[in-house]
Each structure stands twice: as structure tokens, then as C-alpha cells.
Write a protein that holds these residues in place. Structure first.
Motif, PDB file in Angstrom:
ATOM      1  N   MET A 149       0.830  -1.198   0.000  1.00  0.00           N
ATOM      2  CA  MET A 149       0.000   0.000   0.000  1.00  0.00           C
ATOM      3  C   MET A 149       0.871   1.256   0.000  1.00  0.00           C
ATOM      4  SD  MET A 149      -3.105   1.089   2.574  1.00  0.00           S
ATOM      5  CE  MET A 149      -2.046   1.151   4.009  1.00  0.00           C
ATOM      6  N   LEU A 150       1.924   1.251   0.796  1.00  0.00           N
ATOM      7  CA  LEU A 150       2.832   2.395   0.839  1.00  0.00           C
ATOM      8  C   LEU A 150       3.539   2.570  -0.500  1.00  0.00           C
ATOM      9  CD1 LEU A 150       4.331   4.659   2.282  1.00  0.00           C
ATOM     10  CD2 LEU A 150       5.925   2.944   3.180  1.00  0.00           C
ATOM     11  N   SER A 151       3.936   1.466  -1.103  1.00  0.00           N
ATOM     12  CA  SER A 151       4.614   1.535  -2.393  1.00  0.00           C
ATOM     13  C   SER A 151       3.709   2.154  -3.456  1.00  0.00           C
ATOM     14  CB  SER A 151       5.058   0.142  -2.835  1.00  0.00           C
ATOM     15  OG  SER A 151       5.629   0.171  -4.125  1.00  0.00           O
ATOM     16  N   ILE A 152       2.442   1.745  -3.463  1.00  0.00           N
ATOM     17  CA  ILE A 152       1.492   2.298  -4.429  1.00  0.00           C
ATOM     18  C   ILE A 152       1.291   3.789  -4.186  1.00  0.00           C
ATOM     19  CG2 ILE A 152      -0.924   2.258  -5.175  1.00  0.00           C
ATOM     20  CD1 ILE A 152      -0.902  -0.754  -4.581  1.00  0.00           C
ATOM     21  N   ALA A 153       1.158   4.174  -2.909  1.00  0.00           N
ATOM     22  CA  ALA A 153       0.967   5.594  -2.584  1.00  0.00           C
ATOM     23  C   ALA A 153       2.171   6.420  -3.033  1.00  0.00           C
ATOM     24  CB  ALA A 153       0.734   5.755  -1.084  1.00  0.00           C
ATOM     25  N   CYS A 154       3.376   5.886  -2.846  1.00  0.00           N
ATOM     26  CA  CYS A 154       4.576   6.617  -3.271  1.00  0.00           C
ATOM     27  C   CYS A 154       4.645   6.724  -4.795  1.00  0.00           C
ATOM     28  CB  CYS A 154       5.821   5.922  -2.731  1.00  0.00           C
ATOM     29  SG  CYS A 154       6.040   6.080  -0.939  1.00  0.00           S
ATOM     30  N   GLU A 155       4.232   5.667  -5.502  1.00  0.00           N
ATOM     31  CA  GLU A 155       4.194   5.725  -6.958  1.00  0.00           C
ATOM     32  C   GLU A 155       3.194   6.777  -7.433  1.00  0.00           C
ATOM     33  OE1 GLU A 155       5.151   0.956  -7.525  1.00  0.00           O
ATOM     34  OE2 GLU A 155       3.402   1.864  -8.491  1.00  0.00           O
ATOM     35  N   LEU A 156       2.045   6.841  -6.753  1.00  0.00           N
ATOM     36  CA  LEU A 156       1.048   7.845  -7.105  1.00  0.00           C
ATOM     37  C   LEU A 156       1.584   9.252  -6.853  1.00  0.00           C
ATOM     38  CD1 LEU A 156      -2.141   6.117  -5.614  1.00  0.00           C
ATOM     39  CD2 LEU A 156      -1.587   6.386  -8.035  1.00  0.00           C
ATOM     40  N   ALA A 157       2.406   9.378  -5.810  1.00  0.00           N
ATOM     41  CA  ALA A 157       2.963  10.690  -5.485  1.00  0.00           C
ATOM     42  C   ALA A 157       3.859  11.206  -6.601  1.00  0.00           C
ATOM     43  CB  ALA A 157       3.744  10.623  -4.176  1.00  0.00           C
ATOM     44  N   THR A 158       4.511  10.298  -7.324  1.00  0.00           N
ATOM     45  CA  THR A 158       5.384  10.739  -8.411  1.00  0.00           C
ATOM     46  C   THR A 158       4.599  11.381  -9.549  1.00  0.00           C
ATOM     47  OG1 THR A 158       5.307   8.606  -9.590  1.00  0.00           O
ATOM     48  CG2 THR A 158       6.998   8.867  -7.880  1.00  0.00           C
ATOM     49  N   LEU A 159       3.273  11.161  -9.575  1.00  0.00           N
ATOM     50  CA  LEU A 159       2.439  11.748 -10.625  1.00  0.00           C
ATOM     51  C   LEU A 159       2.137  13.222 -10.386  1.00  0.00           C
ATOM     52  CD1 LEU A 159      -0.150   8.832 -11.092  1.00  0.00           C
ATOM     53  CD2 LEU A 159       1.974   9.243 -12.364  1.00  0.00           C
ATOM     54  N   VAL A 160       2.314  13.666  -9.152  1.00  0.00           N
ATOM     55  CA  VAL A 160       1.963  15.057  -8.832  1.00  0.00           C
ATOM     56  C   VAL A 160       3.082  15.827  -8.143  1.00  0.00           C
ATOM     57  CG1 VAL A 160      -0.516  14.619  -8.703  1.00  0.00           C
ATOM     58  CG2 VAL A 160       0.893  14.304  -6.666  1.00  0.00           C
ATOM     59  N   LEU A 161       4.134  15.135  -7.760  1.00  0.00           N
ATOM     60  CA  LEU A 161       5.236  15.777  -7.033  1.00  0.00           C
ATOM     61  C   LEU A 161       6.558  15.513  -7.752  1.00  0.00           C
ATOM     62  CD1 LEU A 161       4.257  14.762  -3.383  1.00  0.00           C
ATOM     63  CD2 LEU A 161       3.821  16.947  -4.530  1.00  0.00           C
ATOM     64  N   PRO A 162       7.539  16.430  -7.556  1.00  0.00           N
ATOM     65  CA  PRO A 162       7.486  17.633  -6.713  1.00  0.00           C
ATOM     66  C   PRO A 162       6.671  18.749  -7.357  1.00  0.00           C
ATOM     67  CG  PRO A 162       9.574  17.504  -7.848  1.00  0.00           C
ATOM     68  CD  PRO A 162       8.852  16.238  -8.180  1.00  0.00           C
ATOM     69  N   ASP A 163       6.282  19.711  -6.520  1.00  0.00           N
ATOM     70  CA  ASP A 163       5.513  20.863  -6.975  1.00  0.00           C
ATOM     71  C   ASP A 163       6.034  22.084  -6.218  1.00  0.00           C
ATOM     72  OD1 ASP A 163       2.431  21.359  -8.304  1.00  0.00           O
ATOM     73  OD2 ASP A 163       3.176  22.880  -6.898  1.00  0.00           O
ATOM     74  N   ARG A 164       6.261  23.156  -6.943  1.00  0.00           N
ATOM     75  CA  ARG A 164       6.869  24.345  -6.329  1.00  0.00           C
ATOM     76  C   ARG A 164       5.995  24.980  -5.253  1.00  0.00           C
ATOM     77  NH1 ARG A 164       4.454  28.766  -8.427  1.00  0.00           N
ATOM     78  NH2 ARG A 164       3.297  28.554 -10.397  1.00  0.00           N
ATOM     79  N   ARG A 165       4.697  24.655  -5.224  1.00  0.00           N
ATOM     80  CA  ARG A 165       3.819  25.238  -4.212  1.00  0.00           C
ATOM     81  C   ARG A 165       4.093  24.672  -2.826  1.00  0.00           C
ATOM     82  NH1 ARG A 165      -1.798  23.972  -7.111  1.00  0.00           N
ATOM     83  NH2 ARG A 165      -0.549  22.138  -7.672  1.00  0.00           N
ATOM     84  N   GLY A 166       4.620  23.451  -2.764  1.00  0.00           N
ATOM     85  CA  GLY A 166       4.818  22.797  -1.478  1.00  0.00           C
ATOM     86  C   GLY A 166       3.554  22.076  -1.033  1.00  0.00           C
ATOM     87  N   VAL A 167       3.728  21.030  -0.238  1.00  0.00           N
ATOM     88  CA  VAL A 167       2.612  20.201   0.219  1.00  0.00           C
ATOM     89  C   VAL A 167       2.341  20.478   1.682  1.00  0.00           C
ATOM     90  CG1 VAL A 167       1.830  17.832   0.618  1.00  0.00           C
ATOM     91  CG2 VAL A 167       3.111  18.401  -1.466  1.00  0.00           C
ATOM     92  N   ARG A 168       1.090  20.808   2.016  1.00  0.00           N
ATOM     93  CA  ARG A 168       0.715  21.046   3.410  1.00  0.00           C
ATOM     94  C   ARG A 168      -0.025  19.858   4.017  1.00  0.00           C
ATOM     95  NH1 ARG A 168      -1.440  25.619   4.945  1.00  0.00           N
ATOM     96  NH2 ARG A 168      -2.668  24.772   6.625  1.00  0.00           N
ATOM     97  N   LEU A 169      -0.573  18.966   3.192  1.00  0.00           N
ATOM     98  CA  LEU A 169      -1.309  17.809   3.723  1.00  0.00           C
ATOM     99  C   LEU A 169      -1.152  16.631   2.788  1.00  0.00           C
ATOM    100  CD1 LEU A 169      -4.857  17.606   5.248  1.00  0.00           C
ATOM    101  CD2 LEU A 169      -4.343  16.251   3.219  1.00  0.00           C
ATOM    102  N   LEU A 170      -0.997  15.435   3.371  1.00  0.00           N
ATOM    103  CA  LEU A 170      -1.004  14.184   2.627  1.00  0.00           C
ATOM    104  C   LEU A 170      -1.991  13.224   3.272  1.00  0.00           C
ATOM    105  CD1 LEU A 170       2.798  13.468   1.981  1.00  0.00           C
ATOM    106  CD2 LEU A 170       1.075  14.035   0.253  1.00  0.00           C
TER     107      LEU A 170
END
Length: 362
Positions: A320-341
């Protein structure tokens, strides 16, 4: 026998809702907080408000509000770190009291639940009397106040519990029920969220009376399967049973950060405890889900979600963690910064259409 015909025609349903639960526990345990505006969760600069005391609500402070907004509305607001172990312990005390009256207790969260006392009423006893006894015992046992609604179905019982808060009791009888909903804004109806309320308002549906004026065909065309539910509640009808063993359709955890995350590596590190918390919960309840959803809220409060569904149940916390991290690569990094995950697991076997359970981290 189908579900509707199996439901007694004259049910007695109670909805018990603790008053500003988290904040009230904090005020109970710390006399210095009593009478002061209190926000549980976040800080004056970061995070979100998990709960607000009634003193804070006077200033417009509400749960899920960004902490910086809450502090601006109420400069004297006191932020308190949440103590979920304490809240769970108090919730268990409250649940034990409810179970003394009926085995049909359906928790909605730590601070509210439905009770069906139809079959437990003794001769001459009323559901209103039981509601009064439960509220009195909760106060005596925990030092906290609860509001209660009594009616002939879940929808109206929940509406009733909100009428005389805090520390109130409201009864909606079968004769009064169909008319009770007419003047209320549809946004007050359980099951009508902000997005649906906005859609209804765009269609000229602002009150229960407006909703009742719509044809069933119109509502189903505009709102799909929910159209039948909206048609029913506009008439004070709700056939849902009180289910002590209901299965939620998803379990999720999320965290708001005091410092924005700027890299994918930071995000991956922050996702690990969320995955652990979600998996611990689903494993304890022997749930098997196929869909992992990642939620990302950026510093400008824009939200992005990504999901992946497997042809089989997710095999474990690591997957589950691996899938979530793979999904994160679709939207990150982002110059706005992340305040919530956030991570959510859904698609459970034999799941019913109920509200998702959120296991928040702060």
C-alpha cells in the motif's frame, strides 16, 4: 422478507451527539481552558482545526478550518494538541452506557451514534425517557454533556439532535416529521454535502419544501441513485436500519504538516506512518481493499487526488505504501509545497455505501 418490510412501522431511534467533544474533554481536564475559546489541533500558523469549543464557535471557528483562518477570526483562540487516546477512552465509556439500553448501537464516530430502542422499551417507557437517562449518565460518568434527538428514523433523529445544542433534547414525532423538514435548508440534511447542496441550489432547491416539490424522475436524473433518498427525506421517510455491524466503504489517514514538504523524498517519508496507521486498522477489522487513493493538498489549499485499483486485494502495508509513493510521483514535486497528505484504502469486499472513516494524524 426485504429490508424495508423488515423494519418496524413505529421505530424508536435515538441519535446521541456529544457537544464539542474533543474541545470539551480538554476543557474538562484543564480548568484553565474553561470558558475560553479552544481549538483542538493545528496551531496559530499551521494545520487545521479538528474541533472547536462553543466559545470559539461564536467567532465563526469551525472544524476543518485552516488554523491561520481560525486565529484571524478569534485572536484569543487557544490551540491544544489532540489526545486521541483520551478521546477514545471516553468514547468507550459512552458506548458502554448506550449498550446498557440496546445492542443496536451504530457508531458514526467517537462522539456520536444511533440507537434503536424499539424492542427494548418496557411497558410505559418511552424513547424520550431513555434519551434523558443516557444523557444524565454520560454527564455523571464523564463530566461531559450530550445532545440527543428522538424520532422514528435515523434521518430525523440526527436532525433533531442538532436542534437544541448544546446539552439539549428534541423529539420529532411521526405526525410532525413530514412537516419538520420543509423549512430547513437542504445543506442541513445528513447525506447532502456541500457540493450536492450547491448543485441543488443551482436548481432552485434551497429548502426541504423545494426538495419535496421535485418529481422522483427529476431527482434520479440529476442525482442518480441518491435521487430516491432525497425524495424520501423530503417527506420524512428513511428506511435505513440501525446497524451495529456496518462496514465502512473506506478507511483513510491524513496529516497536515507544520512545514510544507518540498520534495518527493520528504513526501515518501511522511506517507509511511499514514500507511502504517491505515493498515493497522484494516488488519484489525479483517478488511481487504483493492483501491489505494493518495490525497495531496498544496500550500495554496488546492487538492489533487490519484488512485490505483488492483485486480486483487492489496497484499500488505508495504504494498500500500509503495502504491501511494508511486502515485505521489504523478503530482510531485511541486513548487507550491505540500501542506497535507492522505492515504485511503477502499474497495472492500462486501462493503456498504457508508461514510469513510478517517484516522487523522496531527
Amino acid at each position: 422478507m426485504d429490508e424495508i418490510s423488515a423494519i418496524p412501522a413505529d421505530r424508536k431511534v435515538i441519535h446521541v451527539d456529544m457537544d464539542a467533544f474533543y474541545a470539551s474533554v480538554e476543557q474538562r481536564d484543564d480548568p484553565a481552558l474553561r470558558g475560553r475559546p479552544v481549538a483542538v489541533g493545528g496551531s496559530s500558523l499551521r494545520g487545521v482545526v479538528a474541533a472547536a469549543s462553543y466559545e470559539a464557535r461564536v467567532f465563526g471557528v469551525r472544524s476543518a478550518m485552516p488554523s491561520v483562518t481560525a486565529a484571524r477570526l478569534c485572536p484569543a483562540l487557544v490551540f491544544v494538541k489532540p489526545r486521541f487516546e483520551v478521546y477514545r477512552a471516553v468514547s468507550a465509556q459512552i458506548r458502554a452506557i448506550m449498550l446498557d439500553y440496546t445492542p443496536l448501537v451504530e457508531p458514526l464516530s467517537l462522539d456520536e451514534a444511533y440507537l434503536d430502542v424499539t424492542a427494548q422499551l418496557r411497558p410505559g417507557q418511552t424513547a424520550t425517557q431513555i434519551a434523558r437517562e443516557i444523557r444524565a449518565r454520560i454527564r455523571a460518568t464523564t463530566g461531559l454533556t450530550a445532545s440527543a434527538g428522538v424520532s422514528y428514523n435515523k434521518f430525523l433523529a440526527k436532525l433533531a439532535s442538532d436542534q437544541n445544542k448544546p446539552d439539549g433534547l428534541c423529539v420529532i414525532t411521526p405526525r410532525r416529521g413530514p412537516e419538520f423538514v420543509l423549512t430547513l435548508p437542504v445543506g442541513k440534511f445528513h447525506g447532502v454535502g456541500p457540493a450536492t447542496a450547491a448543485k441543488m441550489e443551482a436548481l432552485g432547491i434551497r429548502t426541504g419544501a423545494d426538495l419535496r416539490a421535485q418529481e422522483l424522475e427529476f431527482l434520479t436524473r440529476r442525482f442518480g441513485k441518491s435521487g430516491q433518498y432525497y425524495w424520501n427525506i423530503a417527506r420524512g421517510i428513511d428506511h435505513r436500519q440501525v446497524r451495529p455491524d456496518r462496514i465502512r466503504k473506506s478507511v483513510g489517514a491524513e496529516n497536515t504538516f507544520f512545514t510544507d514538504l518540498m520534495t518527493l523524498e520528504e513526501a515518501a517519508e511522511a506517507l509511511a506512518p499514514l500507511a502504517e496507521k491505515v493498515w493497522r486498522h484494516v488488519a484489525r477489522h479483517e478488511l481487504h481493499g483493492r483501491t489505494v487513493t493518495l490525497k495531496v493538498k498544496f500550500a495554496d489549499f488546492q487538492i489533487n487526488t490519484r488512485a490505483r485499483t488492483l485486480p486483487r486485494p492489496v497484499g500488505g502495508e508495504a504494498e500500500m505504501l509503495s502504491i501511494a509513493c508511486e502515485l505521489a510521483t504523478l503530482v510531485l514535486p511541486d513548487r507550491r509545497g505540500v501542506r497535507l497528505l492522505g492515504i485511503t484504502l477502499s474497495g472492500f469486499d462486501h462493503a456498504e455505501p457508508e461514510e469513510p472513516e478517517q484516522l487523522r494524524l496531527f
